[in-house]
Write an enzyme that holds these catalytic residues in place. Sequence first.
Site, short mmCIF file in Angstrom:
data_model
loop_
_atom_site.label_atom_id
_atom_site.label_comp_id
_atom_site.label_asym_id
_atom_site.label_seq_id
_atom_site.Cartn_x
_atom_site.Cartn_y
_atom_site.Cartn_z
N ASP A 87 -20.33 5.93 2.22
CA ASP A 87 -19.03 6.08 3.20
C ASP A 87 -19.53 5.53 4.86
O ASP A 87 -20.75 5.80 5.08
CB ASP A 87 -18.93 7.51 3.67
N HIS A 89 -16.70 5.40 7.61
CA HIS A 89 -15.85 6.25 8.22
C HIS A 89 -15.82 5.79 9.83
O HIS A 89 -15.98 6.60 10.47
CB HIS A 89 -16.11 7.54 7.97
N ASP A 115 -14.46 4.21 1.68
CA ASP A 115 -14.14 5.15 2.90
C ASP A 115 -14.88 4.49 4.13
O ASP A 115 -15.67 4.71 4.64
CB ASP A 115 -15.13 6.58 2.51
N ASP A 118 -10.82 6.21 8.90
CA ASP A 118 -10.68 7.47 9.26
C ASP A 118 -12.00 8.26 9.80
O ASP A 118 -13.14 7.79 9.61
CB ASP A 118 -10.27 8.30 7.99
N ARG A 119 -11.93 9.33 10.48
CA ARG A 119 -12.73 10.06 11.33
C ARG A 119 -13.41 9.20 12.39
O ARG A 119 -13.05 9.59 13.64
CB ARG A 119 -13.64 10.61 10.17
N ASN A 147 -11.37 7.14 -1.30
CA ASN A 147 -10.11 7.82 -1.57
C ASN A 147 -9.48 7.98 -0.17
O ASN A 147 -8.35 8.54 0.18
CB ASN A 147 -10.50 9.39 -1.78
N HIS A 148 -10.05 7.53 0.93
CA HIS A 148 -9.48 7.33 2.48
C HIS A 148 -8.58 5.99 2.35
O HIS A 148 -7.85 5.73 3.29
CB HIS A 148 -10.47 7.28 3.37
N HIS A 196 -16.55 5.19 -5.88
CA HIS A 196 -16.55 6.18 -4.68
C HIS A 196 -16.93 7.81 -5.00
O HIS A 196 -17.66 8.27 -4.49
CB HIS A 196 -15.32 6.04 -4.08
N ARG A 249 -11.77 19.89 -3.17
CA ARG A 249 -10.93 18.95 -3.09
C ARG A 249 -9.49 19.09 -3.13
O ARG A 249 -8.45 18.34 -2.82
CB ARG A 249 -11.27 17.65 -3.65
N HIS A 276 -19.02 9.49 -0.98
CA HIS A 276 -18.15 10.59 -0.97
C HIS A 276 -18.39 11.79 -0.28
O HIS A 276 -17.43 12.76 -0.20
CB HIS A 276 -17.42 10.90 -2.48
MN LIG Z 1 -14.58 10.11 0.15
#
Ligand SMILES: [Mn+2]
Length: 468
Positions: A87, A89, A115, A118-119, A147-148, A196, A249, A276
């Site tokens: 990740d 992010h 990923d 985001d964040r 997943n993002h 991921h 999740r 992840h």
């Molecule tokens: Mn993730």
Amino acid sequence: MEPLLDPCDDRACKDFEPPPALPLSTELLFPTSGSKVPDWRLVNQHVTKEGRINKEDFVTIITEVTDLMKNEPNLLEMEEPVVIVGDIHGQYYDLCHLIEKAGDPETTNYLFMGDYVDRGIFSVECIILLYCLKLNYPETFVLLRGNHECRNMTDHFTFREETIRKFDQEVYDLIMESFDALPLSCLAGKKYFAMHGGISPELKKIEQINKLDRFKEPPLDGLMCDLLWADPADDDNATKTEYIDNEERECSFVFGKKPCKKLLDKNNLMTIVRAHQVQIEGYKMHRWDGASTFPYVITIFSAPNYCDYYSNKASVLILESGNVSIKQYDQSDHPYYLPDQVDIFTWSMPFLAEKVISMLSYIVNKLGEEDVDDADSKAALANLAKDVKKGRANKLKSKVKVFARMQKMFTTLKDESELILKLKGMAPDGKIPRGLLLEGRPAIKDALKEFNRAKEVDKINERRPKGK
Ligand SMILES: [Mn+2]
């Protein structure tokens, strides 16, 4: 590239170079005429200084990458040696540091496991750099879907807002189309199966993955969902777990040793490499057969001090001549922005509000103690007091209480503005945990104390957003 001017000569940090004054010109970005391969090193330099690129050029980059990835299979294959990354992010400055440390992409194979956005507040910059690299090295620079990388998550978290602020909705929609084109998994060095999230009860032979139609928003269940969302079981539970519902999740599964071993054996694989989940050391070897055995699963997480909050290390996995090694790294400095890019005036409101409230509360407290000289007024007041004394006193009392509470909140907001902004930045809806402001400093300090605490506070952000 000319930096921004400093006409009043009043920059506070003179040794820090101002951002470039203009977006990178198209001629410099695509130096070879007729070619849509960007000069990624120049883009990297420019964006690192907080420079922008033109919308038209970004659109070209996104559509070129989408076309390229559309032709990739769902399950890619890569040869060793390869650097495998978890990740990111939106931590652009850490991504630059990673690439510097792990090897020049011109001569190093890279496999990113999703990923990217985001964040972190530099998600757009991460996409710019990663896509420029993909266009330069289409075969040896591989990007998988996390997943993002979808509409649901980027809308719930920060990436949609960030893209619209820096570009517009059209650019956001194009990036979402490019995310739909990201492949789902990769077989690295013939033995290392990367994705991921994790494996799926539907998965028997890995070639099955190529039968999926991946060009869509990831579904709420099934093989495609599990590849992006599943997690391995805790070490303590791995032996007794097969597949159980992934409660954290709120979708997909937690998988244990038995199904993992079965899949690895059946497909002649060594191990599963995935991302992840944040790890304090930046990686985790899930050794379910004992401390000295080879792990069934390896988790790699490549965002150091995740969200400026977790104090975790980051790592990449290096796969070379059948051996795995881990390279760890710490966080890099990055430009500071107030959460939600709030301006300094809005940010200073609690300071002002605290003063106003303390003035109001002074007036309320004084009311009723006042000396009244003239006799008529005195009598009128006395009558009034008789009639409404009880009711008014109670009203006043409750007002004083409300003011006192507000004052406490504003004092906390003022004194702890930095800590509170950090906490606010953690929450996707930008709200701070209820009651924390009234508890004051110790409670806030405590909430920011350590990795496990961070993880606890942040748990809500690991699940799939509801109702979508
Ligand atoms: Mn993730």
